[in-house]
Design a protein around this motif. Sequence first.
Motif, PDB file in Angstrom:
ATOM      1  N   VAL A 299     -85.267  55.553  -8.538  1.00 40.88           N
ATOM      2  CA  VAL A 299     -84.329  56.003  -7.505  1.00 40.88           C
ATOM      3  C   VAL A 299     -83.089  56.548  -8.192  1.00 40.88           C
ATOM      4  CG1 VAL A 299     -85.182  54.353  -5.793  1.00 40.88           C
ATOM      5  CG2 VAL A 299     -83.232  53.731  -7.239  1.00 40.88           C
ATOM      6  N   TYR A 300     -82.539  57.584  -7.596  1.00 39.46           N
ATOM      7  CA  TYR A 300     -81.386  58.262  -8.173  1.00 39.46           C
ATOM      8  C   TYR A 300     -80.125  58.025  -7.357  1.00 39.46           C
ATOM      9  CZ  TYR A 300     -82.737  61.226 -12.117  1.00 39.46           C
ATOM     10  OH  TYR A 300     -83.092  61.697 -13.355  1.00 39.46           O
ATOM     11  N   ILE A 301     -79.059  57.659  -8.063  1.00 40.02           N
ATOM     12  CA  ILE A 301     -77.720  57.719  -7.504  1.00 40.02           C
ATOM     13  C   ILE A 301     -77.264  59.165  -7.684  1.00 40.02           C
ATOM     14  CG2 ILE A 301     -75.349  56.884  -7.712  1.00 40.02           C
ATOM     15  CD1 ILE A 301     -76.653  54.376  -9.155  1.00 40.02           C
ATOM     16  N   VAL A 302     -76.917  59.814  -6.577  1.00 39.40           N
ATOM     17  CA  VAL A 302     -76.608  61.247  -6.631  1.00 39.40           C
ATOM     18  C   VAL A 302     -75.173  61.489  -6.158  1.00 39.40           C
ATOM     19  CG1 VAL A 302     -77.278  63.554  -5.879  1.00 39.40           C
ATOM     20  CG2 VAL A 302     -79.033  61.795  -6.191  1.00 39.40           C
ATOM     21  N   ASP A 303     -74.361  62.013  -7.066  1.00 42.98           N
ATOM     22  CA  ASP A 303     -72.975  62.365  -6.741  1.00 42.98           C
ATOM     23  C   ASP A 303     -72.957  63.839  -6.330  1.00 42.98           C
ATOM     24  OD1 ASP A 303     -70.262  62.545  -6.472  1.00 42.98           O
ATOM     25  OD2 ASP A 303     -69.805  62.392  -8.610  1.00 42.98           O
ATOM     26  N   SER A 304     -73.394  64.111  -5.125  1.00 47.32           N
ATOM     27  CA  SER A 304     -73.599  65.482  -4.667  1.00 47.32           C
ATOM     28  C   SER A 304     -72.310  66.293  -4.610  1.00 47.32           C
ATOM     29  CB  SER A 304     -74.241  65.481  -3.276  1.00 47.32           C
ATOM     30  OG  SER A 304     -75.429  64.733  -3.260  1.00 47.32           O
ATOM     31  N   ALA A 305     -71.191  65.644  -4.353  1.00 45.24           N
ATOM     32  CA  ALA A 305     -69.910  66.339  -4.230  1.00 45.24           C
ATOM     33  C   ALA A 305     -69.067  66.270  -5.490  1.00 45.24           C
ATOM     34  CB  ALA A 305     -69.110  65.766  -3.061  1.00 45.24           C
ATOM     35  N   GLY A 306     -69.573  65.595  -6.509  1.00 46.94           N
ATOM     36  CA  GLY A 306     -68.779  65.441  -7.724  1.00 46.94           C
ATOM     37  C   GLY A 306     -67.496  64.671  -7.488  1.00 46.94           C
ATOM     38  N   CYS A 307     -67.590  63.618  -6.655  1.00 50.05           N
ATOM     39  CA  CYS A 307     -66.384  62.900  -6.233  1.00 50.05           C
ATOM     40  C   CYS A 307     -66.316  61.464  -6.740  1.00 50.05           C
ATOM     41  CB  CYS A 307     -66.309  62.879  -4.706  1.00 50.05           C
ATOM     42  SG  CYS A 307     -67.663  61.969  -3.902  1.00 50.05           S
ATOM     43  N   MET A 308     -67.350  60.985  -7.416  1.00 46.25           N
ATOM     44  CA  MET A 308     -67.428  59.570  -7.761  1.00 46.25           C
ATOM     45  C   MET A 308     -66.825  59.285  -9.134  1.00 46.25           C
ATOM     46  SD  MET A 308     -71.324  58.819  -6.396  1.00 46.25           S
ATOM     47  CE  MET A 308     -71.231  57.018  -6.451  1.00 46.25           C
ATOM     48  N   THR A 309     -66.261  58.089  -9.272  1.00 46.05           N
ATOM     49  CA  THR A 309     -65.794  57.612 -10.565  1.00 46.05           C
ATOM     50  C   THR A 309     -66.860  56.718 -11.183  1.00 46.05           C
ATOM     51  OG1 THR A 309     -64.773  55.597  -9.699  1.00 46.05           O
ATOM     52  CG2 THR A 309     -63.424  57.627  -9.719  1.00 46.05           C
ATOM     53  N   SER A 310     -66.744  56.472 -12.477  1.00 46.36           N
ATOM     54  CA  SER A 310     -67.721  55.610 -13.139  1.00 46.36           C
ATOM     55  C   SER A 310     -67.663  54.185 -12.573  1.00 46.36           C
ATOM     56  CB  SER A 310     -67.483  55.594 -14.648  1.00 46.36           C
ATOM     57  OG  SER A 310     -66.179  55.170 -14.960  1.00 46.36           O
ATOM     58  N   GLN A 311     -66.486  53.729 -12.176  1.00 46.13           N
ATOM     59  CA  GLN A 311     -66.385  52.396 -11.583  1.00 46.13           C
ATOM     60  C   GLN A 311     -67.216  52.319 -10.303  1.00 46.13           C
ATOM     61  OE1 GLN A 311     -62.410  51.249 -10.480  1.00 46.13           O
ATOM     62  NE2 GLN A 311     -62.976  49.138 -10.019  1.00 46.13           N
ATOM     63  N   GLU A 312     -67.132  53.345  -9.481  1.00 46.07           N
ATOM     64  CA  GLU A 312     -67.920  53.362  -8.245  1.00 46.07           C
ATOM     65  C   GLU A 312     -69.413  53.411  -8.555  1.00 46.07           C
ATOM     66  OE1 GLU A 312     -64.955  55.682  -5.163  1.00 46.07           O
ATOM     67  OE2 GLU A 312     -65.982  56.849  -6.704  1.00 46.07           O
ATOM     68  N   ILE A 313     -69.801  54.244  -9.488  1.00 41.39           N
ATOM     69  CA  ILE A 313     -71.219  54.356  -9.850  1.00 41.39           C
ATOM     70  C   ILE A 313     -71.736  53.015 -10.345  1.00 41.39           C
ATOM     71  CG2 ILE A 313     -72.830  55.455 -11.456  1.00 41.39           C
ATOM     72  CD1 ILE A 313     -70.835  57.898 -11.354  1.00 41.39           C
ATOM     73  N   GLY A 314     -70.918  52.315 -11.110  1.00 38.47           N
ATOM     74  CA  GLY A 314     -71.315  51.006 -11.608  1.00 38.47           C
ATOM     75  C   GLY A 314     -71.618  50.023 -10.497  1.00 38.47           C
ATOM     76  N   GLN A 315     -70.897  50.107  -9.401  1.00 37.63           N
ATOM     77  CA  GLN A 315     -71.154  49.218  -8.266  1.00 37.63           C
ATOM     78  C   GLN A 315     -72.535  49.484  -7.661  1.00 37.63           C
ATOM     79  OE1 GLN A 315     -67.802  50.011  -5.735  1.00 37.63           O
ATOM     80  NE2 GLN A 315     -66.359  48.882  -7.017  1.00 37.63           N
ATOM     81  N   TYR A 316     -72.938  50.744  -7.625  1.00 38.06           N
ATOM     82  CA  TYR A 316     -74.268  51.078  -7.100  1.00 38.06           C
ATOM     83  C   TYR A 316     -75.359  50.610  -8.062  1.00 38.06           C
ATOM     84  CZ  TYR A 316     -72.165  53.895  -3.396  1.00 38.06           C
ATOM     85  OH  TYR A 316     -71.453  54.307  -2.287  1.00 38.06           O
ATOM     86  N   ILE A 317     -75.134  50.772  -9.370  1.00 40.31           N
ATOM     87  CA  ILE A 317     -76.112  50.296 -10.342  1.00 40.31           C
ATOM     88  C   ILE A 317     -76.282  48.788 -10.220  1.00 40.31           C
ATOM     89  CG2 ILE A 317     -76.566  49.991 -12.804  1.00 40.31           C
ATOM     90  CD1 ILE A 317     -75.103  52.668 -13.275  1.00 40.31           C
ATOM     91  N   ASP A 318     -75.167  48.078 -10.159  1.00 41.69           N
ATOM     92  CA  ASP A 318     -75.225  46.616 -10.061  1.00 41.69           C
ATOM     93  C   ASP A 318     -75.954  46.175  -8.793  1.00 41.69           C
ATOM     94  OD1 ASP A 318     -73.809  46.368 -12.418  1.00 41.69           O
ATOM     95  OD2 ASP A 318     -71.866  46.101 -11.438  1.00 41.69           O
ATOM     96  N   ALA A 319     -75.670  46.835  -7.685  1.00 40.38           N
ATOM     97  CA  ALA A 319     -76.297  46.444  -6.421  1.00 40.38           C
ATOM     98  C   ALA A 319     -77.800  46.656  -6.461  1.00 40.38           C
ATOM     99  CB  ALA A 319     -75.680  47.243  -5.270  1.00 40.38           C
ATOM    100  N   ILE A 320     -78.234  47.797  -6.998  1.00 41.09           N
ATOM    101  CA  ILE A 320     -79.677  48.064  -7.078  1.00 41.09           C
ATOM    102  C   ILE A 320     -80.350  47.055  -7.987  1.00 41.09           C
ATOM    103  CG2 ILE A 320     -81.424  49.732  -7.853  1.00 41.09           C
ATOM    104  CD1 ILE A 320     -79.421  51.949  -7.014  1.00 41.09           C
ATOM    105  N   ARG A 321     -79.742  46.790  -9.124  1.00 35.88           N
ATOM    106  CA  ARG A 321     -80.369  45.868 -10.075  1.00 35.88           C
ATOM    107  C   ARG A 321     -80.396  44.444  -9.555  1.00 35.88           C
ATOM    108  NH1 ARG A 321     -78.112  48.424 -15.762  1.00 35.88           N
ATOM    109  NH2 ARG A 321     -79.920  49.772 -16.132  1.00 35.88           N
ATOM    110  N   SER A 322     -79.503  44.120  -8.655  1.00 37.09           N
ATOM    111  CA  SER A 322     -79.516  42.766  -8.090  1.00 37.09           C
ATOM    112  C   SER A 322     -80.642  42.578  -7.081  1.00 37.09           C
ATOM    113  CB  SER A 322     -78.173  42.469  -7.411  1.00 37.09           C
ATOM    114  OG  SER A 322     -78.038  43.182  -6.185  1.00 37.09           O
TER     115      SER A 322
END
Length: 347
Positions: free
Chosen positions: A158-181
């Motif tokens: 599954v891909y986290i997609v920053d379609s608008a180029g608006c996300m920070t690495s901190q925000e992306i990390g929250q999505y990675i952590d949630a998926i891995r949990s």
Amino acid sequence: MNILDATVRDGSYAIDFKFSCKDVRDLVSRAERIGLKYIEVGHGQGLNASSHEHGIALQTDVEYMRAAKEVVKEAKLGFFCIPGIARLEDITTAKENGIDFLRMGVNAQEYPKVKPYVEKAKAEGLQVFVNFMKSYTVTPEELAEAAVTVQGWGAECVYIVDSAGCMTSQEIGQYIDAIRSKCDVAIGFHGHNNLGLAVENTVYCYERGIEFIDCSFQGLGRSAGNASLEQVIMVLDKKGYDLGFDIPKVLEYGYAGLRHIAGDRLLNPLDYICGYAGFHSGFLKSIYRCSMEKNVDPLRLILAYSKRNRTSMNYEELCAVADTLPVDPDDNPYPFRAYFSEIYNES
């Protein structure tokens, strides 16, 4: 970790979907020769997208598939697939024409739409990714639940997609952590560069150990573009990660492959290598002269000289360095003319 090359898919937005089959053969061949294992081709919006509504491609889906298949040896070839644009029968067509993987693109809030497409692709024996477009429109917990569901349908990544180029690495990390949990599905990241964060975010995702990151030659892509393959590789190398790439070749292939297609959008590889090597661009006039006299690759000359001297230019020393390099009989494609101004050289 795999780098997925999206040049001949997302990059098609930047040229009004007008890649020719010759372009596809050249770019796919170059991507594989530098060592990329996953290469995506076709219209930016994927299967069956060529239309007045979505943009008319220069060639058909099948023509793009066959062109890529003609040159690829070991890399896996992929196509994009958006439910509602693509039809289920298009998945069969992709399989019959040598496609190895499909990436199902769906707005994160509408992910149930991909179920029949995922199941059909799995039945055809294809590797299946689900790209949650506009991932930032749902919470990390909601995206994680969607990941669990699509994995159950057969999605392998599954891909986290920053379609608008608006996300920070901190925000992306929250999505990675949630998926891995929630599950053990592979994770990918696809970023756009609207805030100039695509490379930083992609490097961050590599360091987090996710399985796929998307890049394109010169960052060619929709809107402000994608993460530049060249910059991602060079930044990771400077941070101590040995990915095994021949950096001058990566810079040459990206520029040479795109210069007649998207010339006014491209960065000069000389500027890329100056940043990587810590080499002042005011010295490039000497590099040009020496590389022509000695028939050596200017990019490799910059790298070699910078290991000895990054403070000043000593032409005799430069020529001595050039004598240690292999002869490069090919004409270099890099425009030096911009650096010949005395005003520029002094700045």
